[in-house]
Write a protein that holds these residues in place. Structure first.
Motif, mmCIF file in Angstrom:
data_model
loop_
_atom_site.group_PDB
_atom_site.id
_atom_site.type_symbol
_atom_site.label_atom_id
_atom_site.label_comp_id
_atom_site.label_asym_id
_atom_site.label_seq_id
_atom_site.Cartn_x
_atom_site.Cartn_y
_atom_site.Cartn_z
ATOM 1 N N CYS A 16 36.875 25.021 46.279
ATOM 2 C CA CYS A 16 37.973 24.100 46.578
ATOM 3 C C CYS A 16 39.292 24.844 46.388
ATOM 4 N N ILE A 17 40.157 24.748 47.372
ATOM 5 C CA ILE A 17 41.371 25.576 47.341
ATOM 6 C C ILE A 17 42.530 24.862 48.035
ATOM 7 N N ASN A 32 45.754 32.310 51.489
ATOM 8 C CA ASN A 32 44.774 32.430 50.408
ATOM 9 C C ASN A 32 43.372 32.012 50.849
ATOM 10 N N ILE A 33 43.260 30.951 51.606
ATOM 11 C CA ILE A 33 41.923 30.537 52.069
ATOM 12 C C ILE A 33 41.356 31.620 52.999
ATOM 13 N N TYR A 35 40.202 34.507 50.576
ATOM 14 C CA TYR A 35 38.954 34.189 49.866
ATOM 15 C C TYR A 35 37.764 34.294 50.813
ATOM 16 N N GLY A 58 39.207 23.285 51.889
ATOM 17 C CA GLY A 58 40.646 23.469 51.702
ATOM 18 C C GLY A 58 41.351 22.121 51.671
ATOM 19 N N SER A 116 48.459 23.419 42.797
ATOM 20 C CA SER A 116 47.140 23.903 42.382
ATOM 21 C C SER A 116 46.161 22.752 42.201
ATOM 22 N N SER A 140 43.399 21.247 44.743
ATOM 23 C CA SER A 140 41.990 21.633 44.863
ATOM 24 C C SER A 140 41.097 20.643 44.109
ATOM 25 N N CYS A 155 36.914 25.523 41.648
ATOM 26 C CA CYS A 155 38.230 25.076 42.117
ATOM 27 C C CYS A 155 39.253 26.144 41.739
ATOM 28 N N VAL A 156 40.053 26.553 42.694
ATOM 29 C CA VAL A 156 41.075 27.569 42.417
ATOM 30 C C VAL A 156 42.348 26.873 41.950
ATOM 31 N N THR A 177 45.857 27.731 41.449
ATOM 32 C CA THR A 177 46.633 28.857 41.967
ATOM 33 C C THR A 177 47.832 29.293 41.123
#
Ligand code: F0G
Length: 371
Positions: free
Chosen positions: A200-201, A208-209, A212, A233, A307, A310, A331-332, A334
């Motif tokens: 999850c981002i 960033n997605i 990754y 995302g 953040s 996510s 989960c990121v 960020t």
């Protein structure tokens, strides 16, 4: 002695030893690093992967992990990509770096430019950058310009200037940024012994997605992982161009970091979504703030609002029953919560005033306690 010699030959950005090993060195085999790339570092990467029992209880997922990217040197994931982008800029002979930013990229660029002895110019959307990020860019010595427009306007201007060769552009349209950021996927695979079943981002400019997904693809090729995760995302509902399938002219969300209406890596995000059989969905500001408060009060982790998108997304999927059997989810997170003190204080109560005696404090908070 050695440091002095390196200084003499102008290589004083080679760092004295730091532990753990600098990101550029640890992942040199997977990065565009050559013998002449300076081993620039501020100690980025190797961030904690923390188990989230409260989220496991709420979602029913066997394992939920949080990748706490706020623990990077400038408090966000941007440092992973920035260290590579700035090192390559130095290698290429640049004297200055330039970026547009909702704040974190600016803070990171400013720090690494300071370390490398480069000038740094940052273009920020006026009135839309969290206080901590602005303070960082200023104190690191960047030239900070407040553009009368959105992030998308600032990025357009930055790209135009960079095309004239005035400075190296260090936004995530610079492929070296993506290369550095993909290392977070490697670390997750190393820590878990495989990729998670879902990641999850938050999605803003979508670098960033994209990074990754590249990292997870390469991790399977390099046998760091056997599987690839579904990429889930999440955009803020008021700034959800990818979800809506069209540019958003006036993006608006409490999560200022992802207040973006025309993501530069739109294609990369679609690829990550489609190749992983994942999804990109919207979460409301209320859902973001609820997840933000929950992470702090139940897991003890203070991230910034963007953040928390996510986790908001994961909670929403759990509530609507679309976890697709995932038993191991990451989960990121960020960026650090300290970046945006105003967001925190809008949720918190002001401290109560009390006389400076034990009796006064006891009366106020422990009066009804049994012991
Ligand atoms: N979370 C945080 C804390 C961010 O700062 C950003 C992006 C994102 C998520 C989204 O990442 O853009 O790669 O999809 N911040 C950029 C900046 C835009 O300028 O600092 P993304």
């Amino acid at each position: 002695m050695l440091t002095a010699r390196l200084r003499l030959v102008g290589l004083d950005i080679y760092s004295p030893p730091v532990l753990p090993r600098p990101l550029i060195e640890r992942y040199a085999a997977h990065l565009p690093i050559t013998a002449s790339t300076p081993r620039l570092t501020l100690g980025e990467g190797d961030t904690p992967l923390v188990r989230a029992p409260a989220l496991e209880a709420r979602t029913g997922i066997a394992q939920v992990w949080l990748k706490v990217e706020g623990q990077n040197p400038t408090g966000s994931f941007k440092d992973r990509g920035m260290v590579v982008a700035v090192a390559k800029a130095v290698e290429g002979g640049a004297r200055a770096v330039l970026c547009a930013s909702t704040g974190n990229t600016a803070a990171s660029a400013a720090a690494y430019a300071a370390r490398a002895g480069l000038r740094c110019v940052v273009l920020l959307p006026e009135g839309q950058v969290a206080l901590g990020k602005l303070a960082q860019a200023e104190v690191f010595g960047a030239r900070v310009l407040s553009l009368q427009g959105s992030f998308d306007d600032a990025l357009r201007v930055a790209r135009e200037l960079a095309a004239d060769g005035v400075a190296a552009l260090v936004n995530s349209v610079n492929p070296h940024r993506i290369e550095g950021q993909k290392t977070a996927a490697f670390e997750i695979c190393e820590a878990l012994g495989d990729a998670p079943e879902a990641l999850c981002i938050p999605v803003g400019n979508a670098g960033n997605i994209t990074a990754y997904w590249k990292g997870f693809r390469e991790a399977t090729e390099a046998r760091m992982a056997r599987r690839r995760p579904r990429m889930w995302g999440f955009q803020a509902a008021g700034a959800a161009p990818i979800v809506e399938g069209r540019r958003v002219e006036r993006p608006d969300t409490v999560a200022t970091a992802i207040r973006i209406g025309n993501p530069a890596s739109w294609e990369g995000a679609l690829r990550a979504r489609d190749e992983s059989r994942g999804a990109i969905e919207a979460v409301s500001d209320e859902e973001i703030l609820a997840a933000y408060a929950l992470l702090a009060s139940r897991e003890g982790i203070f991230c910034e609002p963007a953040s928390a998108a996510s986790v908001a997304g994961l909670l929403k999927r759990a509530a609507t029953g679309v976890l697709e059997g995932a038993e191991v989810v990451v989960c990121v997170l960020t960026g650090s919560g300290l970046k945006d003190p105003d967001a925190a204080r809008r949720l918190a109560r002001a401290p109560e005033r009390v006389a400076a005696t034990a009796a006064a404090v006891r009366d106020r908070v422990f009066a009804s306690a049994v012991v």
